[in-house]
Design an enzyme around this catalytic site. Structure first.
Site, PDB file in Angstrom:
ATOM      1  N   ASN A   6       1.355  -1.111   0.176  1.00 40.66           N
ATOM      2  CA  ASN A   6      -0.133  -0.064  -0.029  1.00 40.66           C
ATOM      3  C   ASN A   6       1.138   1.651   0.288  1.00 40.66           C
ATOM      4  O   ASN A   6       1.625   1.498   1.360  1.00 40.66           O
ATOM      5  CB  ASN A   6      -0.794   0.148   1.307  1.00 40.66           C
ATOM      6  N   LEU A   7       1.366   2.420  -0.786  1.00 42.36           N
ATOM      7  CA  LEU A   7       2.003   3.428  -1.054  1.00 42.36           C
ATOM      8  C   LEU A   7       1.262   4.509  -0.494  1.00 42.36           C
ATOM      9  O   LEU A   7       2.425   4.981  -0.821  1.00 42.36           O
ATOM     10  CB  LEU A   7       2.317   3.293  -2.699  1.00 42.36           C
ATOM     11  N   LYS A   8      -0.267   4.023  -0.136  1.00 39.07           N
ATOM     12  CA  LYS A   8      -0.020   5.354   0.512  1.00 39.07           C
ATOM     13  C   LYS A   8      -0.137   6.609  -0.073  1.00 39.07           C
ATOM     14  O   LYS A   8      -0.165   6.405  -1.275  1.00 39.07           O
ATOM     15  CB  LYS A   8       0.025   5.498   1.820  1.00 39.07           C
ATOM     16  N   HIS A  88      -9.397   0.733   5.331  1.00 39.93           N
ATOM     17  CA  HIS A  88      -8.448   1.359   6.024  1.00 39.93           C
ATOM     18  C   HIS A  88      -8.965   2.327   6.845  1.00 39.93           C
ATOM     19  O   HIS A  88      -9.642   2.694   6.610  1.00 39.93           O
ATOM     20  CB  HIS A  88      -7.467   1.520   5.202  1.00 39.93           C
ATOM     21  N   GLU A 157      -5.421  -5.614  10.611  1.00 38.18           N
ATOM     22  CA  GLU A 157      -3.783  -4.148  10.883  1.00 38.18           C
ATOM     23  C   GLU A 157      -4.651  -3.929  11.877  1.00 38.18           C
ATOM     24  O   GLU A 157      -5.495  -2.265  11.537  1.00 38.18           O
ATOM     25  CB  GLU A 157      -4.267  -3.318   9.561  1.00 38.18           C
ATOM     26  N   GLY A 163       2.408   1.793  11.124  1.00 38.28           N
ATOM     27  CA  GLY A 163       3.359   3.393  10.273  1.00 38.28           C
ATOM     28  C   GLY A 163       4.095   3.542  12.056  1.00 38.28           C
ATOM     29  O   GLY A 163       4.953   4.091  12.625  1.00 38.28           O
ATOM     30  N   SER A 193       3.175  -2.407  10.353  1.00 35.21           N
ATOM     31  CA  SER A 193       4.911  -2.682  11.020  1.00 35.21           C
ATOM     32  C   SER A 193       5.486  -4.411  10.188  1.00 35.21           C
ATOM     33  O   SER A 193       6.521  -4.064  11.105  1.00 35.21           O
ATOM     34  CB  SER A 193       4.981  -2.384  12.837  1.00 35.21           C
TER      35      SER A 193
HETATM   36  P1  13P Z   1       3.201   0.614   7.747  1.00 38.27           P
HETATM   37  O1  13P Z   1       3.435  -1.081   7.510  1.00 38.27           O
HETATM   38  O2  13P Z   1       3.412   1.089   7.449  1.00 38.27           O
HETATM   39  O3  13P Z   1       3.023  -0.270   9.352  1.00 38.27           O
HETATM   40  O4  13P Z   1       1.099   0.047   6.890  1.00 38.27           O
HETATM   41  C1  13P Z   1       0.547  -0.837   6.635  1.00 38.27           C
HETATM   42  C2  13P Z   1      -0.258  -0.472   5.863  1.00 38.27           C
HETATM   43  O5  13P Z   1      -1.521   0.448   6.185  1.00 38.27           O
HETATM   44  C3  13P Z   1      -0.659  -0.976   4.839  1.00 38.27           C
HETATM   45  O6  13P Z   1      -1.922  -0.872   4.556  1.00 38.27           O
END
Ligand code: 13P
Length: 235
Positions: A6-8, A88, A157, A163, A193
């Site tokens: 997920n590149l956000k 999400h 998640e 994060g 994470s």
């Molecule tokens: P991180 O891997 O940065 O914790 O994010 C996870 C996430 O939100 C994937 O959708």
């Protein structure tokens, strides 16, 4: 197994294209046949023919129309995108999406035959209230969702692990995944994470069918290594 990035809100169109090319090349060279998904920002969506499946991080439950700032089905169709992330925690908590909106979105994209990666996860406060409260909370995030949908992929998640560098213990992930598996037989990913340093052990756990990776996936090399771990696991 399923490995998803997920590149956000990271990477421009050019950067995304470079990233996808690099990962694709790695998968081809190493003959990796896991299900690899990459979810770029909306402005970086594109057609892609190869081992990677590109998906949308979000889209509105509409073909088109007056929904300022949103994209709809037409915009995904243009690039042959048939995979979407829904639910999400960043959309729930930062953008204020309610369970009702999320269920509507799910229903719309299900009707369109999309593969849906549907995310759920609890806050630290909920987790600290104990297993029953936590399971009740997670069930509430499944309200209005067709758990029998054959193109559903579930992603657990925990919000407090996203994060932050914090993760539940491996025992906690297993226990939670096995409880969720009783509710829904769809493939179940863990996210929060996940990094090169813990991906191998997370992927090996009972009840874990893959990972959904945020920050660590931004390093193409790291993401490729995680795909390789999945490939090498006899699971
Ligand atoms: P991180 O891997 O940065 O914790 O994010 C996870 C996430 O939100 C994937 O959708």
């Amino acid at each position: 197994m399923i490995i998803a990035a997920n590149l956000k809100t990271n990477f421009t169109r050019a950067q995304t294209s470079k990233y996808v090319d690099e990962v694709e090349k790695f998968l081809q060279t190493n003959n990796i046949c896991e299900d690899v998904f990459v979810f770029p920002a909306a402005s970086s969506l594109n057609t892609h023919n190869g081992k990677i499946t590109l998906g949308a991080q979000n889209a509105y439950a509409t073909k088109n129309g007056a929904f300022t700032g949103e994209i709809g089905l037409d915009h995904l169709d243009e690039f042959g995108i048939k995979t979407i992330l829904i639910g999400h925690s960043e959309r729930r908590h930062i953008l204020g999406e309610t369970q009702k909106m999320i269920a509507e979105k799910f229903h719309f994209y299900k009707e369109q035959g999309f593969r849906i990666v549907y995310c759920i996860g609890e806050s630290l406060e909920v987790r600290e209230a104990g297993n029953d409260v936590m399971m009740e909370f997670l069930s509430s995030q499944l309200e209005g969702i067709d758990l029998e949908y054959e193109k559903l992929i579930l992603a657990y998640e925990p919000v407090w692990a996203i994060g932050t560098g914090l993760t539940p213990t491996l025992e906690d992930i297993t226990s939670l995944h096995l409880q969720l598996k009783k509710k829904c037989s769809a493939p179940l990913l863990y996210g929060g994470s996940v990094k090169v340093t813990n991906a191998k052990e997370v992927l090996a756990l009972d009840g874990v069918d893959g990972i959904l990776v945020g920050s660590a996936a931004l390093y193409a090399e790291h993401f490729c290594t995680m795909c390789e771990y999945a490939h090498n696991l006899d699971k």
